[in-house]
Design a protein around this motif. Structure first.
Motif, mmCIF file in Angstrom:
data_model
loop_
_atom_site.group_PDB
_atom_site.id
_atom_site.type_symbol
_atom_site.label_atom_id
_atom_site.label_comp_id
_atom_site.label_asym_id
_atom_site.label_seq_id
_atom_site.Cartn_x
_atom_site.Cartn_y
_atom_site.Cartn_z
ATOM 1 N N TRP A 430 0.838 -1.203 0.000
ATOM 2 C CA TRP A 430 0.000 0.000 0.000
ATOM 3 C C TRP A 430 0.872 1.252 0.000
ATOM 4 O O TRP A 430 0.582 2.225 -0.707
ATOM 5 N N GLN A 431 1.956 1.228 0.776
ATOM 6 C CA GLN A 431 2.849 2.391 0.825
ATOM 7 C C GLN A 431 3.497 2.637 -0.523
ATOM 8 O O GLN A 431 3.727 3.788 -0.914
ATOM 9 N N ALA A 432 3.767 1.568 -1.256
ATOM 10 C CA ALA A 432 4.326 1.726 -2.599
ATOM 11 C C ALA A 432 3.357 2.475 -3.512
ATOM 12 O O ALA A 432 3.768 3.269 -4.364
ATOM 13 N N ALA A 433 2.055 2.222 -3.332
ATOM 14 C CA ALA A 433 1.053 2.955 -4.119
ATOM 15 C C ALA A 433 1.005 4.414 -3.697
ATOM 16 O O ALA A 433 0.986 5.323 -4.547
ATOM 17 N N VAL A 434 0.992 4.646 -2.395
ATOM 18 C CA VAL A 434 0.920 6.021 -1.876
ATOM 19 C C VAL A 434 2.124 6.834 -2.341
ATOM 20 O O VAL A 434 2.002 8.005 -2.722
ATOM 21 N N GLU A 435 3.304 6.212 -2.341
ATOM 22 C CA GLU A 435 4.540 6.917 -2.709
ATOM 23 C C GLU A 435 4.866 6.794 -4.197
ATOM 24 O O GLU A 435 5.929 7.237 -4.637
ATOM 25 N N ARG A 436 3.969 6.166 -4.974
ATOM 26 C CA ARG A 436 4.072 6.068 -6.431
ATOM 27 C C ARG A 436 5.329 5.335 -6.900
ATOM 28 O O ARG A 436 5.998 5.737 -7.848
ATOM 29 N N HIS A 437 5.626 4.242 -6.228
ATOM 30 C CA HIS A 437 6.754 3.402 -6.626
ATOM 31 C C HIS A 437 6.259 2.325 -7.594
ATOM 32 O O HIS A 437 5.427 1.491 -7.230
ATOM 33 N N PHE A 438 6.757 2.363 -8.818
ATOM 34 C CA PHE A 438 6.414 1.389 -9.852
ATOM 35 C C PHE A 438 4.900 1.340 -10.108
ATOM 36 O O PHE A 438 4.357 0.307 -10.490
ATOM 37 N N THR A 439 4.230 2.458 -9.903
ATOM 38 C CA THR A 439 2.794 2.521 -10.197
ATOM 39 C C THR A 439 2.580 2.660 -11.704
ATOM 40 O O THR A 439 3.415 3.216 -12.421
ATOM 41 N N ASP A 440 1.451 2.135 -12.173
ATOM 42 C CA ASP A 440 1.167 2.180 -13.616
ATOM 43 C C ASP A 440 -0.301 2.453 -13.910
ATOM 44 O O ASP A 440 -0.787 2.204 -15.017
ATOM 45 N N VAL A 441 -1.035 2.984 -12.933
ATOM 46 C CA VAL A 441 -2.446 3.351 -13.104
ATOM 47 C C VAL A 441 -2.688 4.675 -12.386
ATOM 48 O O VAL A 441 -2.216 4.867 -11.255
ATOM 49 N N ASP A 442 -3.413 5.587 -13.032
ATOM 50 C CA ASP A 442 -3.848 6.820 -12.370
ATOM 51 C C ASP A 442 -5.272 6.621 -11.854
ATOM 52 O O ASP A 442 -6.129 6.045 -12.546
ATOM 53 N N LYS A 471 -8.475 -3.281 -21.491
ATOM 54 C CA LYS A 471 -8.851 -2.626 -22.750
ATOM 55 C C LYS A 471 -7.841 -1.562 -23.178
ATOM 56 O O LYS A 471 -7.889 -1.074 -24.305
ATOM 57 N N THR A 472 -6.955 -1.164 -22.278
ATOM 58 C CA THR A 472 -6.007 -0.097 -22.615
ATOM 59 C C THR A 472 -4.837 -0.655 -23.397
ATOM 60 O O THR A 472 -4.445 -1.812 -23.235
ATOM 61 N N SER A 473 -4.258 0.186 -24.232
ATOM 62 C CA SER A 473 -3.108 -0.234 -25.033
ATOM 63 C C SER A 473 -1.861 -0.245 -24.162
ATOM 64 O O SER A 473 -1.814 0.345 -23.085
ATOM 65 N N GLY A 474 -0.837 -0.929 -24.645
ATOM 66 C CA GLY A 474 0.389 -1.045 -23.872
ATOM 67 C C GLY A 474 1.177 0.242 -23.765
ATOM 68 O O GLY A 474 2.056 0.374 -22.927
ATOM 69 N N THR A 475 0.921 1.209 -24.616
ATOM 70 C CA THR A 475 1.725 2.435 -24.628
ATOM 71 C C THR A 475 1.167 3.526 -23.729
ATOM 72 O O THR A 475 1.898 4.393 -23.272
ATOM 73 N N GLU A 476 -0.115 3.529 -23.499
ATOM 74 C CA GLU A 476 -0.707 4.592 -22.681
ATOM 75 C C GLU A 476 -0.876 4.142 -21.233
ATOM 76 O O GLU A 476 -1.096 2.969 -20.943
ATOM 77 N N LYS A 477 -0.751 5.101 -20.327
ATOM 78 C CA LYS A 477 -0.953 4.816 -18.917
ATOM 79 C C LYS A 477 -2.447 4.826 -18.628
ATOM 80 O O LYS A 477 -3.112 5.830 -18.820
#
Length: 550
Positions: A430-442, A471-477
């Motif tokens: 959870w802390q990794a999400a909060v601190e944006r470590h290796f996150t890939d979704v907004d 459904k999202t493409s590999g290039t867009e976040k």
């Protein structure tokens, strides 16, 4: 405004030692070894010291190999309403953690003859401080581990060990190991495809156990005394696993055994003189191995009520919180004396609406000294969700007083129960999400971005989000957008449950239930549906019940 009392949940296991046809006065009555999680761990016995000082003992051997230790033991006879705390005898240990030998004793008034059943309640906890007993959605661990086993949900790491390859996810590995996080940050794959990590100096089965602990915060097998597992834990700096393995690898030594003997019989200083004595009469009962079974749906909630002796103690103006809900209320009844004392009061504990939170109250005990525990008698009103537990004390209360309650519960929601786990597991991903470590979704609420998250976690936990993200493409976040009416704080608790399986607010929150249903988070939906279920109580029945028992 009622005062709030907090408590804590503990893991209790029980063992019944049934003695039958004890026809004579043996020097020692002993059980065979008692299995726990497949290992020989416990043994109980009664020793008649000097023919007039019988004691009951519980020995605990190598529980540390399972990453556990005994915190406390209470015992009593099956037909008794009381349980007595046993004394833990000091056994010499080189270090604080990793007790490989523990034993507990209590005095008996007489040796057992004929038939008798002793009941032992054994409080078990993690062998290291970073392991704790937590209520959580068990599906989160199962779902994340399955994503690795099946190489699903954007697995982007391969761990190669000899002839076996394990799929994994950078987000999870990096959150749990700073060493791996630094490797992922500094090195780029030399080829298209997953980042590869080669481990050649341990067995593939050990790598699988290591990965399982990374993904779930728990051991894949009960037995942790493995040198190779310790080697990996040290290499990748998993502090809790390092401490668990070190604790598990500590073995009983001669000094511990001598310390145990000295504690049991301080006068036995000359071994040669002991050998010269006639052989003691030892009776083994039963003559076969037995087992203590752990019920994951059973848990014990403990709390302490401290109060002054005045009129406020004679009405339910105190509430005890359990899982962010005010469920229990203690109060006294009795004659208040002019000296600020209550003559042999009755102790009452009201329990209301517990079924709506997915558990049942099976038994309540109380204690005024933390040593002697006494069962309270239950009274149930069938027409409302209300229990009342009562017991009358044998002593009067003076000035300030404390009463401890031991409330035995049974969870009724599938996959939602307590287990001992790595406390860091609950916070690190959870802390990794909060601190944006290796996150890939907004993550958005309406047009406002509120945080970032990891596709693997959201997709494994929610079929709806998996469909959206796939459904999202590999290039867009990609992004996940929640309705603008959602309270940001509630959304944070919802996402935190997705990551950890743990609730941080009351399950009665309607927006939380709405989100759990909309995104098909299975266990949270079940918890929420029970919590907000409205079964209007008949006020006549409620007040009749309370008046009759005041």
């Amino acid at each position: 405004m009622p005062a709030n009392i907090m408590g804590n949940s503990v893991m209790m296991v029980s063992y019944e030692w049934v003695l039958e046809n004890i026809e004579k006065d043996p020097d020692t009555i002993t059980s065979q070894m008692i299995l726990f999680r497949g290992e020989k761990i416990f043994r109980v016995c009664i020793k008649n010291q000097n023919k007039n000082q019988p004691i009951v003992l519980l020995l605990v051997v190598n529980l540390n190999t399972l990453g556990l230790k005994v915190k406390e033991v209470r015992y009593g006879k099956q037909d008794s309403e009381t349980r007595q705390k046993m004394r833990e005898k000091e056994v010499w240990n080189k270090v604080k953690n990793g007790k490989s030998l523990q034993f507990f004793t209590a005095d008996l008034t007489e040796m057992v003859v004929g038939k008798c059943t002793f009941v032992f309640s054994i409080w078990v906890e993690g062998s290291v401080s970073s392991c704790s007993y937590q209520l959580s959605d068990r599906l989160v661990k199962h779902q994340l581990w399955n994503a690795s086993l099946k190489s699903q949900y954007w697995a982007n790491v391969e761990i190669v060990c000899q002839d076996k390859t394990f799929a994994a996810h950078k987000a999870i590995l990096a959150a749990r190991s700073q060493v791996l996080a630094e490797e992922f940050a500094s090195q780029q794959p030399e080829r298209d495809g997953p980042h590869q990590i080669h481990i050649e100096d341990v067995d593939p089965a050990i790598v699988e156990e290591f990965l399982y602990f990374l993904y779930t915060g728990e051991s894949k097998t009960p037995f942790l005394a493995k040198e190779q597992l310790l080697k990996l834990a040290e290499r990748y700096q998993l502090t809790t696993l390092v401490n668990l393995c070190r604790s598990a690898l500590r073995k009983i030594d001669a000094q511990q055994i001598m310390s145990c003997i000295a504690s049991l019989n301080p006068e036995a200083t000359a071994l040669h003189s002991e050998c010269s004595k006639s052989s003691p009469c030892v009776l083994a009962w039963p003559d076969k191995e037995t087992e203590i079974f752990y019920d994951p749906n059973a848990s014990t909630f403990q709390c302490c009520w401290e109060f002054g002796i005045n009129s406020t103690a004679l009405s339910p103006n105190v509430v005890i919180e359990y899982q962010y809900s005010k469920l229990f209320s203690p109060y006294l009844t009795g004659k208040m004396l002019y000296t600020n004392s209550i003559e042999k009061p009755w102790i009452h504990l009201i329990c209301m609406d517990h079924g709506n939170l997915g558990f049942e109250v099976n038994e309540v005990l109380y204690s005024t000294d933390f040593r002697k525990w006494i069962k309270m008698k239950p009274k149930k009103e069938d027409k409302v969700e209300l229990f009342l537990f009562m017991a009358q004390t044998v002593d009067s209360f003076y000035e300030r007083q404390n009463i401890s309650f031991c409330i035995k519960l049974r969870n009724t929601i599938e996959n939602y129960h307590y287990e001992i786990m790595d406390t860091l597991w609950i916070t690190e991903l959870w802390q990794a999400a909060v601190e944006r470590h290796f996150t890939d979704v907004d993550v958005f609420i309406g047009n406002d971005k509120v945080m970032e998250a990891h596709k693997v976690v959201l997709a494994t936990r929610s079929p709806v989000m998996n469909t959206l993200l796939s459904k999202t493409s590999g290039t867009e976040k990609p992004n996940v957008t929640f309705d603008s009416s959602i309270d940001p704080t509630v959304l944070e608790h919802f996402l935190r449950f997705i990551y950890t399986g743990c609730l941080g607010i009351s399950a009665t929150n309607e927006q939380l239930l709405k989100l759990s249903k909309m995104y098909q988070v299975e266990t949270l939906s079940k918890v929420g549906e029970l919590a907000v279920r409205q079964s209007p109580a008949d006020v006549d029945h409620v007040t009749d019940f309370l008046v009759a028992n005041f």
